[in-house]
Design a protein around this motif. Structure first.
Motif, PDB file in Angstrom:
ATOM      1  N   PRO A  36     -16.017  37.214  22.646  1.00 36.64           N
ATOM      2  CA  PRO A  36     -16.523  36.673  21.374  1.00 36.64           C
ATOM      3  C   PRO A  36     -15.770  37.191  20.150  1.00 36.64           C
ATOM      4  CG  PRO A  36     -18.005  38.359  22.214  1.00 36.64           C
ATOM      5  CD  PRO A  36     -16.976  38.140  23.284  1.00 36.64           C
ATOM      6  N   PHE A  37     -15.348  38.440  20.185  1.00 35.52           N
ATOM      7  CA  PHE A  37     -14.592  39.043  19.098  1.00 35.52           C
ATOM      8  C   PHE A  37     -13.901  40.290  19.631  1.00 35.52           C
ATOM      9  CE2 PHE A  37     -18.914  40.675  18.920  1.00 35.52           C
ATOM     10  CZ  PHE A  37     -18.708  42.041  18.946  1.00 35.52           C
ATOM     11  N   THR A  38     -12.960  40.814  18.875  1.00 38.79           N
ATOM     12  CA  THR A  38     -12.241  42.017  19.282  1.00 38.79           C
ATOM     13  C   THR A  38     -12.348  43.071  18.182  1.00 38.79           C
ATOM     14  OG1 THR A  38     -10.132  41.370  18.272  1.00 38.79           O
ATOM     15  CG2 THR A  38     -10.577  40.561  20.522  1.00 38.79           C
ATOM     16  N   PRO A  39     -12.067  44.331  18.507  1.00 43.29           N
ATOM     17  CA  PRO A  39     -12.075  45.371  17.473  1.00 43.29           C
ATOM     18  C   PRO A  39     -11.150  45.046  16.307  1.00 43.29           C
ATOM     19  CG  PRO A  39     -12.055  46.387  19.644  1.00 43.29           C
ATOM     20  CD  PRO A  39     -11.881  44.916  19.861  1.00 43.29           C
ATOM     21  N   LEU A  40      -9.975  44.459  16.597  1.00 48.43           N
ATOM     22  CA  LEU A  40      -9.048  44.128  15.514  1.00 48.43           C
ATOM     23  C   LEU A  40      -9.640  43.078  14.588  1.00 48.43           C
ATOM     24  CD1 LEU A  40      -6.301  44.455  14.181  1.00 48.43           C
ATOM     25  CD2 LEU A  40      -5.417  42.670  15.698  1.00 48.43           C
ATOM     26  N   MET A  41     -10.348  42.109  15.127  1.00 46.88           N
ATOM     27  CA  MET A  41     -10.992  41.096  14.286  1.00 46.88           C
ATOM     28  C   MET A  41     -11.979  41.751  13.324  1.00 46.88           C
ATOM     29  SD  MET A  41     -11.759  38.050  17.031  1.00 46.88           S
ATOM     30  CE  MET A  41     -10.462  37.370  18.082  1.00 46.88           C
ATOM     31  N   ASP A  58     -10.710  32.737  11.865  1.00 49.09           N
ATOM     32  CA  ASP A  58     -10.492  31.419  12.464  1.00 49.09           C
ATOM     33  C   ASP A  58     -10.071  31.603  13.919  1.00 49.09           C
ATOM     34  OD1 ASP A  58     -10.059  28.783  12.980  1.00 49.09           O
ATOM     35  OD2 ASP A  58      -8.402  28.523  11.567  1.00 49.09           O
ATOM     36  N   LYS A  59     -10.913  31.190  14.851  1.00 50.78           N
ATOM     37  CA  LYS A  59     -10.618  31.353  16.270  1.00 50.78           C
ATOM     38  C   LYS A  59     -11.357  30.287  17.071  1.00 50.78           C
ATOM     39  CE  LYS A  59     -14.307  34.744  17.090  1.00 50.78           C
ATOM     40  NZ  LYS A  59     -15.055  34.018  18.126  1.00 50.78           N
ATOM     41  N   SER A  60     -10.812  29.988  18.237  1.00 46.10           N
ATOM     42  CA  SER A  60     -11.441  29.014  19.120  1.00 46.10           C
ATOM     43  C   SER A  60     -11.015  29.313  20.543  1.00 46.10           C
ATOM     44  CB  SER A  60     -11.024  27.590  18.728  1.00 46.10           C
ATOM     45  OG  SER A  60     -11.557  26.631  19.635  1.00 46.10           O
ATOM     46  N   ASP A 163      -2.955  35.627   9.179  1.00 42.84           N
ATOM     47  CA  ASP A 163      -3.997  36.298   8.407  1.00 42.84           C
ATOM     48  C   ASP A 163      -5.351  35.639   8.682  1.00 42.84           C
ATOM     49  OD1 ASP A 163      -5.346  37.889   6.651  1.00 42.84           O
ATOM     50  OD2 ASP A 163      -4.660  36.840   4.852  1.00 42.84           O
ATOM     51  N   GLY A 164      -6.175  36.284   9.485  1.00 42.66           N
ATOM     52  CA  GLY A 164      -7.473  35.730   9.844  1.00 42.66           C
ATOM     53  C   GLY A 164      -7.405  34.663  10.910  1.00 42.66           C
ATOM     54  N   ILE A 165      -6.259  34.502  11.551  1.00 36.79           N
ATOM     55  CA  ILE A 165      -6.056  33.470  12.564  1.00 36.79           C
ATOM     56  C   ILE A 165      -5.843  34.132  13.920  1.00 36.79           C
ATOM     57  CG2 ILE A 165      -4.603  31.540  13.300  1.00 36.79           C
ATOM     58  CD1 ILE A 165      -3.821  31.250  10.314  1.00 36.79           C
ATOM     59  N   TYR A 166      -6.661  33.745  14.894  1.00 33.15           N
ATOM     60  CA  TYR A 166      -6.603  34.372  16.207  1.00 33.15           C
ATOM     61  C   TYR A 166      -6.581  33.312  17.299  1.00 33.15           C
ATOM     62  CZ  TYR A 166      -8.023  38.309  13.372  1.00 33.15           C
ATOM     63  OH  TYR A 166      -8.085  39.262  12.389  1.00 33.15           O
ATOM     64  N   GLY A 167      -5.625  33.421  18.183  1.00 30.51           N
ATOM     65  CA  GLY A 167      -5.570  32.531  19.319  1.00 30.51           C
ATOM     66  C   GLY A 167      -4.713  31.298  19.101  1.00 30.51           C
ATOM     67  N   ALA A 168      -4.331  30.699  20.225  1.00 27.24           N
ATOM     68  CA  ALA A 168      -3.398  29.580  20.219  1.00 27.24           C
ATOM     69  C   ALA A 168      -3.955  28.349  19.511  1.00 27.24           C
ATOM     70  CB  ALA A 168      -3.021  29.229  21.656  1.00 27.24           C
ATOM     71  N   GLU A 169      -5.225  28.014  19.752  1.00 26.13           N
ATOM     72  CA  GLU A 169      -5.789  26.797  19.173  1.00 26.13           C
ATOM     73  C   GLU A 169      -5.857  26.884  17.657  1.00 26.13           C
ATOM     74  OE1 GLU A 169      -7.404  22.933  19.049  1.00 26.13           O
ATOM     75  OE2 GLU A 169      -6.317  24.023  20.611  1.00 26.13           O
ATOM     76  N   PRO A 198       2.584  38.819  12.686  1.00 24.70           N
ATOM     77  CA  PRO A 198       2.092  37.474  12.344  1.00 24.70           C
ATOM     78  C   PRO A 198       1.521  37.351  10.942  1.00 24.70           C
ATOM     79  CG  PRO A 198       0.527  38.593  13.773  1.00 24.70           C
ATOM     80  CD  PRO A 198       1.746  39.464  13.714  1.00 24.70           C
ATOM     81  N   ARG A 199       1.203  38.455  10.291  1.00 26.52           N
ATOM     82  CA  ARG A 199       0.698  38.360   8.908  1.00 26.52           C
ATOM     83  C   ARG A 199       1.835  38.356   7.889  1.00 26.52           C
ATOM     84  NH1 ARG A 199      -3.893  42.267   7.319  1.00 26.52           N
ATOM     85  NH2 ARG A 199      -2.542  43.882   8.205  1.00 26.52           N
TER      86      ARG A 199
END
Length: 230
Positions: A36-41, A58-60, A163-169, A198-199
């Motif tokens: 659902p989430f990670t420590p980095l998030m 932003d993640k999916s 920045d605030g974007i996680y994952g391929a989708e 990536p930031r």
């Protein structure tokens, strides 16, 4: 005094046992349940809040079938070319990174995709030896319990891609306005090219350095073939 030390030892054993039980349980759960989430998030959200920025997460979560084989191959070519054959560790890459870091100010990592996944899902950021030791422990667990396909799926769903974007989708929608399933080789190579920072870099607006990295990744993709065979 003897009783005191015995109590301390018992407490330490209980803490250690609880850690092993909880860690194995969490790895088993995430073998089947989306992370659902990670420590980095959470860290990034706190940093945004402290700096007064708008909260952005932003993640999916997507299945591996919903993520382009081009991106799967691109991240292997970029980050860990022995991913399918190693057992979570690439000791040659670690040695090369150590030799490089001894002579250069720019730090190079020697982590595999499995190690990065273990760190992203279960641990905090940092480079101290204790964290690296715990990372190695979780790497062994996910290699044994998850297997390569689940590791790749999790990696591509939780890794920071902006920045605030996680994952391929989320990255695919943000940068190329399409689902991750439809990323071309060129687009996948651009996303893989920015993963070291990536930031700082944007795959939709690459500079000369990122374009050079993209071209190198594309050449590696052509050398390794069409799709990963898990």
């Amino acid at each position: 005094m003897k009783n005191f030390f015995r109590k301390i030892i018992r407490i330490c054993w209980k803490i250690l046992l609880a850690f092993f039980v909880l860690s194995i349980f969490s790895v088993l759960v995430f073998r089947f349940v989306p992370v659902p989430f990670t420590p980095l998030m959470l860290i990034r959200c706190v940093q945004q809040k402290i700096s007064g920025k708008e909260l952005k997460l932003d993640k999916s979560w997507e299945s591996l079938d919903a993520i382009s084989p081009n991106l799967q191959l691109a991240v292997v070519c970029s980050e860990d070319q022995t991913f399918l054959t190693n057992h979570g560790f690439d000791f040659q890459a670690m040695e090369n990174a150590y030799d490089h870091n001894e002579k250069n100010r720019h730090i190079r990592g020697g982590s595999t995709i499995s190690q990065e996944t273990a760190k992203n899902v279960f641990l905090w950021t940092g480079r101290n030896y204790f964290r690296k030791g715990v990372e190695a422990y979780f790497t062994v667990l996910i290699e044994f319990i998850w297997g390569k396909k689940r590791i790749m799926q999790t990696y591509l769903n939780v890794i920071e891609m902006g920045d605030g974007i996680y994952g391929a989708e989320a990255a695919s929608e943000k940068y190329f306005h399409k689902h991750a399933k439809y990323l071309t080789k060129s687009e996948a190579a651009l996303i893989a090219a920015v993963l070291p920072n990536p930031r700082k870099w944007n795959p939709a607006h690459p500079d000369a350095f990122i374009i050079d990295r993209q071209q190198w990744i594309l050449a590696q993709m052509n050398n390794l073939g069409g799709e990963l065979k898990y």
